[in-house]
Each structure stands twice: as C-alpha cells, then as structure tokens.
Motif scaffolding. Structure first.
Motif, PDB file in Angstrom:
ATOM      1  N   TRP A 177      34.737  35.400  38.880  1.00 50.44           N
ATOM      2  CA  TRP A 177      33.718  35.472  37.830  1.00 50.44           C
ATOM      3  C   TRP A 177      32.889  36.736  37.986  1.00 50.44           C
ATOM      4  N   ILE A 178      32.483  36.987  39.242  1.00 48.12           N
ATOM      5  CA  ILE A 178      31.646  38.157  39.479  1.00 48.12           C
ATOM      6  C   ILE A 178      32.399  39.417  39.075  1.00 48.12           C
ATOM      7  N   PHE A 179      33.689  39.463  39.401  1.00 50.71           N
ATOM      8  CA  PHE A 179      34.459  40.653  39.078  1.00 50.71           C
ATOM      9  C   PHE A 179      34.597  40.855  37.583  1.00 50.71           C
ATOM     10  N   SER A 180      34.833  39.765  36.872  1.00 55.45           N
ATOM     11  CA  SER A 180      34.961  39.963  35.436  1.00 55.45           C
ATOM     12  C   SER A 180      33.635  40.452  34.861  1.00 55.45           C
ATOM     13  N   SER A 181      32.514  40.076  35.517  1.00 58.07           N
ATOM     14  CA  SER A 181      31.231  40.574  35.028  1.00 58.07           C
ATOM     15  C   SER A 181      31.033  42.033  35.426  1.00 58.07           C
ATOM     16  N   LEU A 182      31.625  42.450  36.561  1.00 58.28           N
ATOM     17  CA  LEU A 182      31.425  43.833  37.012  1.00 58.28           C
ATOM     18  C   LEU A 182      32.034  44.821  36.032  1.00 58.28           C
ATOM     19  N   HIS A 183      33.211  44.460  35.477  1.00 55.33           N
ATOM     20  CA  HIS A 183      33.837  45.336  34.473  1.00 55.33           C
ATOM     21  C   HIS A 183      32.857  45.623  33.351  1.00 55.33           C
ATOM     22  N   VAL A 184      32.280  44.546  32.836  1.00 51.59           N
ATOM     23  CA  VAL A 184      31.348  44.676  31.721  1.00 51.59           C
ATOM     24  C   VAL A 184      30.079  45.382  32.190  1.00 51.59           C
ATOM     25  N   ALA A 185      29.603  44.990  33.369  1.00 54.59           N
ATOM     26  CA  ALA A 185      28.343  45.518  33.866  1.00 54.59           C
ATOM     27  C   ALA A 185      28.392  47.032  34.032  1.00 54.59           C
ATOM     28  N   ILE A 186      29.510  47.554  34.522  1.00 50.98           N
ATOM     29  CA  ILE A 186      29.625  49.006  34.719  1.00 50.98           C
ATOM     30  C   ILE A 186      29.462  49.714  33.387  1.00 50.98           C
ATOM     31  N   GLY A 187      30.171  49.235  32.391  1.00 53.76           N
ATOM     32  CA  GLY A 187      30.070  49.848  31.066  1.00 53.76           C
ATOM     33  C   GLY A 187      28.640  49.816  30.547  1.00 53.76           C
ATOM     34  N   PHE A 188      28.000  48.651  30.697  1.00 53.07           N
ATOM     35  CA  PHE A 188      26.644  48.506  30.177  1.00 53.07           C
ATOM     36  C   PHE A 188      25.634  49.320  30.985  1.00 53.07           C
ATOM     37  N   ALA A 229      33.255  58.877  28.070  1.00 53.43           N
ATOM     38  CA  ALA A 229      34.392  57.972  27.954  1.00 53.43           C
ATOM     39  C   ALA A 229      35.331  58.110  29.146  1.00 53.43           C
ATOM     40  N   ILE A 230      35.610  59.395  29.515  1.00 55.81           N
ATOM     41  CA  ILE A 230      36.505  59.629  30.661  1.00 55.81           C
ATOM     42  C   ILE A 230      35.894  59.018  31.923  1.00 55.81           C
ATOM     43  N   PHE A 231      34.592  59.210  32.067  1.00 59.50           N
ATOM     44  CA  PHE A 231      33.893  58.693  33.235  1.00 59.50           C
ATOM     45  C   PHE A 231      33.976  57.167  33.298  1.00 59.50           C
ATOM     46  N   VAL A 232      33.719  56.505  32.175  1.00 69.43           N
ATOM     47  CA  VAL A 232      33.751  55.035  32.133  1.00 69.43           C
ATOM     48  C   VAL A 232      35.148  54.529  32.487  1.00 69.43           C
ATOM     49  N   LEU A 233      36.180  55.175  31.934  1.00 69.62           N
ATOM     50  CA  LEU A 233      37.550  54.744  32.222  1.00 69.62           C
ATOM     51  C   LEU A 233      37.878  54.896  33.706  1.00 69.62           C
ATOM     52  N   ALA A 234      37.441  56.019  34.290  1.00 73.66           N
ATOM     53  CA  ALA A 234      37.740  56.270  35.704  1.00 73.66           C
ATOM     54  C   ALA A 234      37.068  55.223  36.582  1.00 73.66           C
ATOM     55  N   VAL A 235      35.804  54.935  36.290  1.00 76.61           N
ATOM     56  CA  VAL A 235      35.084  53.947  37.095  1.00 76.61           C
ATOM     57  C   VAL A 235      35.710  52.561  36.919  1.00 76.61           C
ATOM     58  N   GLY A 236      36.101  52.247  35.679  1.00 77.45           N
ATOM     59  CA  GLY A 236      36.733  50.955  35.414  1.00 77.45           C
ATOM     60  C   GLY A 236      38.015  50.777  36.216  1.00 77.45           C
ATOM     61  N   ALA A 237      38.819  51.853  36.294  1.00 79.26           N
ATOM     62  CA  ALA A 237      40.068  51.793  37.050  1.00 79.26           C
ATOM     63  C   ALA A 237      39.785  51.531  38.530  1.00 79.26           C
ATOM     64  N   LEU A 238      38.701  52.136  39.018  1.00 79.42           N
ATOM     65  CA  LEU A 238      38.326  51.952  40.421  1.00 79.42           C
ATOM     66  C   LEU A 238      37.966  50.494  40.708  1.00 79.42           C
ATOM     67  N   VAL A 239      37.173  49.916  39.799  1.00 81.31           N
ATOM     68  CA  VAL A 239      36.771  48.509  39.962  1.00 81.31           C
ATOM     69  C   VAL A 239      38.007  47.620  39.945  1.00 81.31           C
ATOM     70  N   GLN A 240      38.945  47.947  39.047  1.00 83.10           N
ATOM     71  CA  GLN A 240      40.137  47.118  38.942  1.00 83.10           C
ATOM     72  C   GLN A 240      40.956  47.148  40.235  1.00 83.10           C
TER      73      GLN A 240
END
Lengths: 259, 280
Positions: A177-188, A229-240
């Motif tokens: 649950w926390i991880f699924s929130s982290l994806h969203v949280a990073i973007g926000f 956008a590039i930055f958000v995608l890169a960070v998202g990949a890291l979290v994943q």
C-alpha cells in the motif's frame, strides 16, 4: 504482438505521432507558433539549456525540494498512519481534523508558507510535505488496517510481541500500500514544489517557467515542462526498481505491463 | 455439568486419564457477539468441555455452531463472556501460551520464505539465526518440503502450504495444538495424506490436539474422542463419544473397516439431529 519489445515500439510510435502532428500543425499554420511553439524548437531549447548548464541549478533546486518534501512527508505519513491505525480512539478523535486539513486546497497555503519560510527552499518543501503526507498517511493507515487477521493471529499465537508484530507483519503487509502511494506521492511532491516555485522563488524549474512566461517565451515554458516530465519519469522508474526489490515475495500480477 | 445432554455413549471405554489434570477445561463458557444490527448473537451458551492431556479430540458440529469460536476461546484469541477456561489447571488469561494454532485459511506470512516462516516461532523467542535455521530445516525435512526452503508461500501448492504451516506449529513444541479445519481447503486425496502426516507427527509426542472439523469421518479417523456441538445459535455440547479404534491407524483404509462404520453410525445419530436443525 504483446511482447515487451512491441509495446515499446508502439509506445514510441504514439509519441512520434503526437509530436509529429503538433509539428506539422504549426508548420501548416493551423497552430500559431507564438502561442504553441514547436516540438523541434522545444527539443533544441532543452538541449541548449542542458549543454550550456543553465538548466542544472534549477533542476537541482527542484529535485532537492521534491526529495525533501517526499522524505519528510513520507516519513511523517508512514509514522502517523501506523500510530493511528493501531490507536482507534486517537484516530476517531483526530478524524475531523484530518479531513479538514486534507480538504484544504494546497495552493492557498503557498502564500502563507512564503511568509513563514521565505523565498528559499523551505517554503516549497513545506508545501510539498502537506501534499505527500496525506497520500502516504491514508495509504499506510489503510494498509495497516487491512492486514489479514488470520496472519496477525498466527503471529501472535507463535509468540510475537507488539514490536515483532509491527516489524514482521504490519510493516511488510502495509508496504505494498505504501509503495503504491509513493508512486503518486513523488509526482505530487514535484507538482507541489513547482507550484511553490511558480508563485515565488529565486530558483527552480517552476521559477524558470514563470520567468519564460513573463516574457511570452512559449518555447521556454514547454522546455521547462519537458525537463520536469523527464525528471518525473526517471524518479518513478527508480521507485519501481526499489519496489520490485522489496516486494519480490509478491506473486506476479496478471496483466501488469512493464511501464 | 449436564448441560446440553452431555453423555458418553459406550463406543469405547475411558481408562487411566481421569485423575490426571486435563489439558483443557472449559466450564460454563458463554460467548456473545454484537451483530452489526445491534442485536446480540449468542454463539456459545454454557459450554462444558474437558480435554484429556495427550489426547486427540475433534469438535464437530453443523456450520455456524460456534466450533471455531470455541477454539478461539481456548487459544485466548477472544475472551469468554462468562465461564472459565483452564489450561493444565491454570486459569487462562490472555493468549494461551502452551498452544499453537493452525488456521483454516493460509496464515503463513507471504513476505517470508518457507524457512523463515517455519522458524518464525523461534525468531519471536529471540533464538539466533543459525540455530533457528538448523531447527527449521529439520522440520522442513520432516514435513517433506526439502528443497523449498527459500520458496515464498505463493510459489507452493495448497498442500505444501499446509505442510509448512504444520511445521511452523510443531516447531514451537506446543503442549496443545489447536486446529481449525486445517485441511478443509484441500482436495480429498491431498487431505487424506495430510491427515496421515499429522497423525504420524503427533503420535508419541504426548501433545494434546483439538481438531475442529465439520467432517465426521475425518474426526473419527483421527481422534480419540469426538465432541458434537449442537446447532447454533447458543450452541452447547450435544454429545461426547470416545473412539476406541486401535492405533496406529491406517487412515487411508480405515473408513472401510466395519468397526469404523459402527462408530460412525452411533455418532451420526446425534450429529444428524443437529444438522437437520440447522437452517441452510
């Protein structure tokens, strides 16, 4: 046609079509270049900014602010989520206040935070924290509350004390649950700090977008958005990647495309 | 005493254990739940059960008769509203520290490997990693899961998960094993094999087993004594029957033996009434 490769090819194809039609529409005079800029101009601008080094201090400031708000907001969210999930009385008492706080539009807080924390990094971090905190808090709370009662009983019967229960059962169980929130949280978090920068700053991508907008430099605005956008995608990949490591015990989910 | 027509039908004889302190004494226990509608639902009413140390006892009853509730009370996972429970003579307060529990549903920790899961009881007791790995590996071998030490529960079949759960429960060396329909989710053949393995792990250990099931055949095949609970709500003990089939039993073929069928017929007479009372 559902292999990873063909998905990648189609993904690139969609991008090419979107950017291509934009480019063509501007060339054909359907869109005004002054208001819409052009993908080719934007690409050149991003490249120039990267090579000349102009973009890096801004990106660094924005990412520092986003990271700080993510870490502080995330830590506070996980902690309070855990405490309130384990203390039903406390959570019942605080419930209306949490709702009120969460229903506040964050943008209205930005001027207050500017007054309190100044034009620098911390007013943006404060804004980011108010966003990240609630996302992580609600997910952690829910994750802890929705632990399988049989697993909890089993651990207790096997002799787990309260601390061991939290460590071996509640945290791992809440983790997905926390991880699924982290994806969203990073973007926000990034959105919040950029909004903060946009409203008043001396540094950051949001600031550079505001500057470009001030001189009607549409290309500069889009260039700032592209960098974000590039930055958000890169960070998202890291979290994943982190998520995949920590949740390797989970059965592979059906139909989860490798995004 | 005497509630719910408690009786002993002479299928077998009691011998020896009467003077010994029973493993579990349930005296006049009542358990109520508040339904979401606000009504009070009485699951168990004035239940008396005595379970001899070292015996294998099954609790059987129609669905909704409070079998699992009774087991949870004995485990200390839930408190009784009235009455008392004694474990080896001591009043139960809080969790039953002398018991291990095997759940109907999967209760292995999905984020831990088989080895970590089996060793969990030792980890909670602060035993160091290498010591608990050695003990757990031994139990993994005894339940026939060699080579799956590092698998995660979702990678195992239902039967293998039950084997791991069995090792997990046995490893803490409990005096009492509480089992809530542990094999009900398995197919008939896997279930038969798991029952045999359970009995062979248990026999000679002197552990007391309380086995909840809705399947009378399973109960008779495994047990020294079968306790029938009446149809809910407000279930009580409807009958107690000792099963004097000789041990070791061949569980694979026992159901075809005439003696088994005779026992079955006697107990079924009581269970049948309760089953027919149940609204389905």
């Amino acid at each position: 046609m559902t292999g990873k490769r063909s998905i990648r090819i189609w993904q690139a194809g969609v991008g090419v079509i979107l950017a291509g039609s934009w480019q063509l529409a501007v060339s054909a005079g359907l869109l005004d270049k002054f208001f819409f800029s052009r993908p080719s101009d934007i690409a050149v601008r991003v490249w120039d900014q990267a090579v000349s080094g102009k973009v890096w201090p801004h990106l660094w400031t924005t990412s520092l602010e986003a990271m700080l708000s993510f870490l502080i907001g995330g830590a506070l969210g996980v902690l309070s989520g855990f405490v309130l999930a384990r203390r039903p009385f406390l959570s019942a008492v605080l419930d209306p206040y949490i709702r009120v706080a969460n229903s506040l539009p964050r943008v209205v807080l930005a001027p207050i935070f500017l007054l309190w924390f100044g034009l620098g990094v911390w007013s943006k971090v404060a804004l980011g924290v108010t966003v990240v905190f609630f996302i992580v808090f609600f997910n952690t709370y829910r994750g802890v509350r929705e632990v399988d009662p049989a697993i909890v009983s089993n651990a207790r019967m096997l002799g787990a004390n309260e601390r061991q229960l939290v460590r071996h059962v509640l945290i791992p169980s809440a983790l997905s649950w926390i991880f699924s929130s982290l994806h969203v949280a990073i973007g926000f978090a990034i959105i919040a700090v950029v909004v903060g920068e946009y409203l008043g700053a001396s540094m950051g991508i949001g600031y550079s977008i505001a500057q470009a907008e001030g001189v009607f430099d549409t290309t500069g605005v889009f260039a700032g958005m592209t960098v974000l956008a590039i930055f958000v995608l890169a960070v998202g990949a890291l979290v994943q990647r982190l998520e995949r490591r920590l949740l390797r015990w989970k059965p592979p989910q059906q139909g989860s495309a490798d995004l | 005493m005497g509630s719910g027509g408690r009786r002993r039908v002479g299928v077998g004889r009691w011998n020896g254990w009467v003077q010994v302190t029973p493993a579990i004494q349930v005296n006049g226990v009542t358990r109520r739940f508040a339904k979401p509608s606000g009504e009070v639902f009485t699951a168990l009413s004035n239940v008396d059960v005595e379970i001899a140390a070292g015996s294998f006892v099954s609790i059987v009853g129609p669905s909704g008769c409070g079998k699992s509730t009774l087991l949870n009370l004995i485990a200390g996972l839930a408190p009784a509203d009235s009455g008392s429970i004694r474990v080896y003579g001591e009043a139960l307060a809080g969790l039953n520290r002398r018991a291990a529990y095997m759940f109907q549903q999967d209760a292995l920790l999905p984020w831990k490997s088989v080895l970590e899961n089996v060793a969990l009881g030792l980890e909670f007791r602060g035993i160091n990693r290498s010591a608990r790995a050695a003990t757990a590996a031994d139990w993994i071998r005894r339940v026939g899961l060699e080579g799956f030490d590092s698998s995660y529960p979702h990678q195992l079949s239902g039967g293998m998960r039950k084997r791991a759960a069995m090792a997990q429960a046995f490893l803490v060396d409990p005096d009492i094993l509480l089992m809530d329909e542990p094999f009900s989710a398995l197919d008939v053949h896997t279930r038969l094999r798991m029952e045999s393995e359970l009995v062979s792990l248990w026999s000679g250990t002197g552990k007391t087993v309380v086995f909840v099931t809705h399947d009378l055949e399973e109960a008779i095949a495994l047990s020294d004594e079968v306790i029938i609970l009446s149809a809910g709500p407000a279930s009580k003990v409807a009958g107690r029957f000792s099963v004097d089939l000789p041990r070791p039993r061949n569980l694979i073929d026992i159901k075809t033996e005439p003696r088994f069928q005779e026992v079955y017929r006697v107990i079924w007479k009581t269970l049948r009434e309760e089953v027919l009372k149940t609204h389905v």
